[in-house]
Scaffold this motif. Structure first.
Motif, PDB file in Angstrom:
ATOM      1  N   ALA A 308      92.937  29.949 -82.653  1.00 49.48           N
ATOM      2  CA  ALA A 308      94.156  29.750 -83.441  1.00 49.48           C
ATOM      3  C   ALA A 308      95.386  30.126 -82.622  1.00 49.48           C
ATOM      4  O   ALA A 308      96.390  29.424 -82.632  1.00 49.48           O
ATOM      5  CB  ALA A 308      94.111  30.584 -84.709  1.00 49.48           C
ATOM      6  N   GLY A 310      97.601  33.684 -80.480  1.00 47.80           N
ATOM      7  CA  GLY A 310      97.660  35.106 -80.191  1.00 47.80           C
ATOM      8  C   GLY A 310      99.077  35.630 -80.227  1.00 47.80           C
ATOM      9  O   GLY A 310     100.040  34.858 -80.290  1.00 47.80           O
TER      10      GLY A 310
ATOM     11  N   ALA B 290      99.792  28.602 -73.540  1.00 48.67           N
ATOM     12  CA  ALA B 290      98.959  29.639 -74.156  1.00 48.67           C
ATOM     13  C   ALA B 290      99.033  31.001 -73.473  1.00 48.67           C
ATOM     14  O   ALA B 290      98.006  31.628 -73.240  1.00 48.67           O
ATOM     15  CB  ALA B 290      97.506  29.172 -74.244  1.00 48.67           C
ATOM     16  N   GLY B 291     100.224  31.441 -73.117  1.00 48.74           N
ATOM     17  CA  GLY B 291     100.357  32.797 -72.590  1.00 48.74           C
ATOM     18  C   GLY B 291     100.753  32.852 -71.129  1.00 48.74           C
ATOM     19  O   GLY B 291     101.093  33.918 -70.613  1.00 48.74           O
ATOM     20  N   GLY B 310     105.611  37.586 -77.223  1.00 41.66           N
ATOM     21  CA  GLY B 310     105.556  36.162 -77.509  1.00 41.66           C
ATOM     22  C   GLY B 310     104.455  35.830 -78.488  1.00 41.66           C
ATOM     23  O   GLY B 310     103.610  36.670 -78.816  1.00 41.66           O
ATOM     24  N   VAL B 311     104.486  34.594 -78.947  1.00 43.68           N
ATOM     25  CA  VAL B 311     103.427  34.103 -79.833  1.00 43.68           C
ATOM     26  C   VAL B 311     102.743  32.938 -79.129  1.00 43.68           C
ATOM     27  O   VAL B 311     103.416  32.026 -78.641  1.00 43.68           O
ATOM     28  CB  VAL B 311     104.003  33.628 -81.172  1.00 43.68           C
ATOM     29  CG1 VAL B 311     102.924  32.949 -82.006  1.00 43.68           C
ATOM     30  CG2 VAL B 311     104.593  34.799 -81.930  1.00 43.68           C
ATOM     31  N   VAL B 312     101.428  33.024 -79.033  1.00 43.20           N
ATOM     32  CA  VAL B 312     100.660  31.875 -78.573  1.00 43.20           C
ATOM     33  C   VAL B 312     100.272  31.107 -79.827  1.00 43.20           C
ATOM     34  O   VAL B 312      99.361  31.505 -80.558  1.00 43.20           O
ATOM     35  CB  VAL B 312      99.416  32.314 -77.772  1.00 43.20           C
ATOM     36  CG1 VAL B 312      98.577  31.096 -77.396  1.00 43.20           C
ATOM     37  CG2 VAL B 312      99.836  33.073 -76.519  1.00 43.20           C
ATOM     38  N   SER B 313     101.034  30.064 -80.114  1.00 36.37           N
ATOM     39  CA  SER B 313     100.821  29.332 -81.372  1.00 36.37           C
ATOM     40  C   SER B 313     100.094  28.044 -81.036  1.00 36.37           C
ATOM     41  O   SER B 313     100.693  26.990 -80.889  1.00 36.37           O
ATOM     42  CB  SER B 313     102.168  29.040 -82.026  1.00 36.37           C
ATOM     43  OG  SER B 313     103.013  28.381 -81.111  1.00 36.37           O
ATOM     44  N   TYR B 314      98.773  28.193 -80.904  1.00 41.38           N
ATOM     45  CA  TYR B 314      98.007  27.039 -80.450  1.00 41.38           C
ATOM     46  C   TYR B 314      97.759  26.055 -81.585  1.00 41.38           C
ATOM     47  O   TYR B 314      97.698  24.858 -81.357  1.00 41.38           O
ATOM     48  CB  TYR B 314      96.687  27.524 -79.830  1.00 41.38           C
ATOM     49  CG  TYR B 314      96.133  26.551 -78.833  1.00 41.38           C
ATOM     50  CD1 TYR B 314      96.916  26.083 -77.783  1.00 41.38           C
ATOM     51  CD2 TYR B 314      94.824  26.078 -78.915  1.00 41.38           C
ATOM     52  CE1 TYR B 314      96.433  25.178 -76.868  1.00 41.38           C
ATOM     53  CE2 TYR B 314      94.326  25.166 -78.002  1.00 41.38           C
ATOM     54  CZ  TYR B 314      95.131  24.717 -76.981  1.00 41.38           C
ATOM     55  OH  TYR B 314      94.637  23.810 -76.079  1.00 41.38           O
ATOM     56  N   SER B 315      97.669  26.562 -82.810  1.00 41.29           N
ATOM     57  CA  SER B 315      97.436  25.681 -83.955  1.00 41.29           C
ATOM     58  C   SER B 315      98.764  25.344 -84.646  1.00 41.29           C
ATOM     59  O   SER B 315      99.741  26.083 -84.531  1.00 41.29           O
ATOM     60  CB  SER B 315      96.511  26.383 -84.956  1.00 41.29           C
ATOM     61  OG  SER B 315      97.132  27.560 -85.419  1.00 41.29           O
ATOM     62  N   SER B 318      99.775  28.037 -87.116  1.00 39.94           N
ATOM     63  CA  SER B 318     100.463  29.224 -86.603  1.00 39.94           C
ATOM     64  C   SER B 318     101.905  28.903 -86.225  1.00 39.94           C
ATOM     65  O   SER B 318     102.783  29.763 -86.328  1.00 39.94           O
ATOM     66  CB  SER B 318      99.705  29.830 -85.419  1.00 39.94           C
ATOM     67  OG  SER B 318      99.682  28.931 -84.332  1.00 39.94           O
ATOM     68  N   ILE B 322     103.708  31.565 -88.443  1.00 35.58           N
ATOM     69  CA  ILE B 322     104.189  32.727 -87.691  1.00 35.58           C
ATOM     70  C   ILE B 322     105.566  32.467 -87.087  1.00 35.58           C
ATOM     71  O   ILE B 322     106.423  33.324 -87.066  1.00 35.58           O
ATOM     72  CB  ILE B 322     103.178  33.125 -86.596  1.00 35.58           C
ATOM     73  CG1 ILE B 322     101.813  33.372 -87.260  1.00 35.58           C
ATOM     74  CG2 ILE B 322     103.645  34.380 -85.853  1.00 35.58           C
ATOM     75  CD1 ILE B 322     100.747  33.835 -86.329  1.00 35.58           C
TER      76      ILE B 322
END
Lengths: 424, 424
Positions: A308, A310, B290-291, B310-315, B318, B322
């Motif tokens: 999802a 991180g 992703a980061g 930071g936010v890894v908002s892969y979906s 999210s 988020i």
């Protein structure tokens, strides 16, 4: 069949970059059963490149060059190879079109850039052009059928261009060349990948197998993993493959689940498969690694099926506000603690509505260490929402520089998550 | 004064280890003002080592070898060098005693080990022995004063032995050798790092400077950066430094703000300085990378002063839940769009109470591309909370594999953020 590698670039002679291409090409040529007796590095100097090429032509059947194919005036490999063998250099319209198309797509389609790259469309007459998906310099192959000269393969210097061109064009071509001369090798090699065990302990378990001379078994530490390369030489590919398979079985039975994969399989790839098969969704919370764990998970195409996202919670505020780490934990145990690691993993799970959360918090240095928690101290937390939920934190001390510690921490989290899933 | 480096070892040819010694020796010889035109790697084969040494002797004044000095039968460098120059090999009692003493201290003083190492006490007649504090193989220097042959320096292969022997014995000796021939000089080298401009366009701007022969200016692409190496040769270090500085000024005036740093300075390091100086706090939102962007920012020790997280908002979930990306944006423009990039950057800013948010969303492949948004399409968003707030999105097409695209995207975000801060 003998090959020589010629690496071109003054920056290599000055030691400004380390010649990893020579190692890569040496490995691949060995895997094809081709002997390499010499490799030469030469600077960006026309006469000296010609000398190196002529010398190699006198000793070898195949010459592989790397570097010196770029658009600038000190890129001279193509020109020197043509001079060494008296081959004219000609403009290739197809290459020019592809190049312009590539530059256009990258937003460099202005006349200045197009003109600057024109040199790259010049190729040795009669050569085979290997299209470069990752850059502007194509790879080139010259097979001197009539003159009895060597097969010359020219590849660009940046490894991210050289390696795809090798696998996508040069290696298949050389394989065919070897077959046509009934020289095909029968060397087969496989790498078993192990993690979660130290090198001496691993070697102790397979002490007798490591002494085998054919197939050979060579362990080699790579970051937190240990790679065991099994290599067999035989008359046929099938025979070599069978020998490798038998050794693989023997090694695997000794090392059990420490072996996580083979050849190109990665920890994140294997993990992804297990997560997907179990219908689990993963989320992460990272402090010192700041995204390295997530970035590794997403290395796998299709990882959106089980990942999802991180939170990179580098500040204490973000650990509290975004991940919901309770203030007393931060105050009493600090951000680098087992308690905080579990709370971060829990928070990631909640935030992303995931099934499993993984967290990493540690001291990557160079400052910030204390006698109780020296630089290199890392806590990894795992939280799983299932029934009453389970969680754990693992403390590790990881050696090396700031970036070593961070990379090892991300790797350790992958290893621990794999163990967690296997023991589930 | 010219030198050649000969690296001895079949494991180097097979690519089992990368030749870092050649880079180390190349660097050190350049620093002494010695030119290196060729380096050769040769396997553990007597005849071929002799050939390589003879060839180097015909071209160079100094030969430095690494490897092949150990106690086993395939360690042949000493023997081959002696054969190449017709020098007898003799037993050196002092070396033998020191060796036995060393073995004793390490607990290897048994007769078998002592005998096994006896070969190491054999040295070329008239050679200078460099004591090895880290191993059993001494370094050796042969100066052929009467025959007019080259100065030959032999060093063991393991870098942890080679480097101390170089600094402790070989380099001082070579320095003296150069002085005695009035050949001492200095080479000074500096790298200017540029970003945000293509290589041909960059070279066009400094076309005339690249033709200079002393100092030289050599451009080299590294990922999304271009490194310009300026190297000057002069009688003294001060003079070389001044020549480099003058060329640095000339290049910098042509390239302006495309030059972001020098030598070891990194994009993230330079960015960090600007953020800190301006008292700004950064946050990030990453999808395809992703980061990787966050991980680069945190490469810099002390980055917590200006980086919140930071936010890894892969979906998509999210991104919405988020980061607060509005559902209509995701529905109408998709997650890979300028609109979504800006909303993600905005969301990161809000979430982390930061001043500037950076976002990356794209299609890293191998699947997921469309004719309108092919694999490699990436949007980078920047949002700054200042007065009425400002934002922008940048569309890029980046070539290469999944990991190339992701690495380039993270780098492009660093480049764009730097430009944003400069234009602020």
């Amino acid at each position: 069949m003998k090959a020589e590698i010629i690496s071109v670039g003054t920056e290599l002679l000055l030691g400004q970059i380390v010649n990893t291409n020579a190692a890569f090409l040496g490995q691949r040529l060995a895997a094809l059963g081709v002997d390499v007796y010499f490799t030469t590095t030469v600077g960006d100097n026309f006469d000296r490149i010609v000398d190196a090429v002529r010398q190699a032509a006198g000793r070898a059947d195949i010459i592989v060059t790397s570097g010196g194919l770029g658009p600038t005036t000190d890129d001279l490999t193509k020109e020197a190879v043509c001079a060494a063998f008296n081959i004219p250099i000609v403009n290739d319209e197809r290459v020019r079109e592809k190049l312009n198309d590539y530059l256009g797509r990258r937003g460099f389609g202005n006349p200045e850039a197009v003109e600057g790259n024109a040199k790259q469309a010049l190729v040795p007459k009669g050569s085979i052009v290997l299209e470069n998906p990752c850059g502007t310099a194509p790879g080139l192959i010259i097979e001197m059928k009539t003159t009895g000269g060597p097969l010359v393969v020219m590849l660009p210097g940046p490894p991210r261009e050289l390696e795809p061109l090798w696998y996508g064009g040069a290696e298949p071509y050389i394989s065919g060349f070897l077959k046509s001369r009934h020289q095909e090798g029968a060397i087969y090699s496989r790498v078993l990948r192990a993690a979660g065990i130290g090198e001496p302990a691993l070697e102790k378990r397979i002490e007798d197998l490591v002494k085998s001379s054919n197939p050979t078994v060579a362990p080699c530490a790579k970051g937190g993993e240990i790679h065991l390369r099994i290599t067999a030489k035989a008359k046929s590919h099938e025979q070599a493959l069978e020998m490798v398979q038998n050794m693989d079985d023997a090694v695997s039975s000794r090392l059990g689940q420490f072996i996580f994969g083979r050849d190109q399989e990665t920890l994140e790839g294997v993990l992804g498969r297990v997560l997907e098969e179990n219908g689990l969704c993963l989320a992460a919370a990272e402090s010192c690694t700041a995204g390295m764990f997530c970035a590794r998970i997403v290395n796998v195409p299709g990882s959106s099926k089980y990942f999802a996202g991180g939170v990179v919670s580098y500040s204490d505020d973000s650990k509290r506000d975004i991940l919901g780490v309770p203030e007393p934990i931060l105050r009493e145990h600090g951000a680098v603690s087992a308690e905080c690691a579990v709370a971060m993993a829990h928070g990631a799970c909640e935030r992303f509505k995931a099934d499993i959360g993984v967290s990493i918090t540690g001291i990557a240095g160079p400052d910030g260490g204390t006698p109780e928690k020296p630089v290199g101290t890392v806590f990894i937390g795992i939280f799983e929402k299932r029934g009453n939920s389970r969680s754990a934190a693992y403390r590790r001390w990881l050696p090396g520089s700031r970036s070593d510690i961070r990379e090892r921490a991300a790797e350790e989290a992958l290893i621990l998550l794999r163990r967690w899933l296997l023991e589930r």
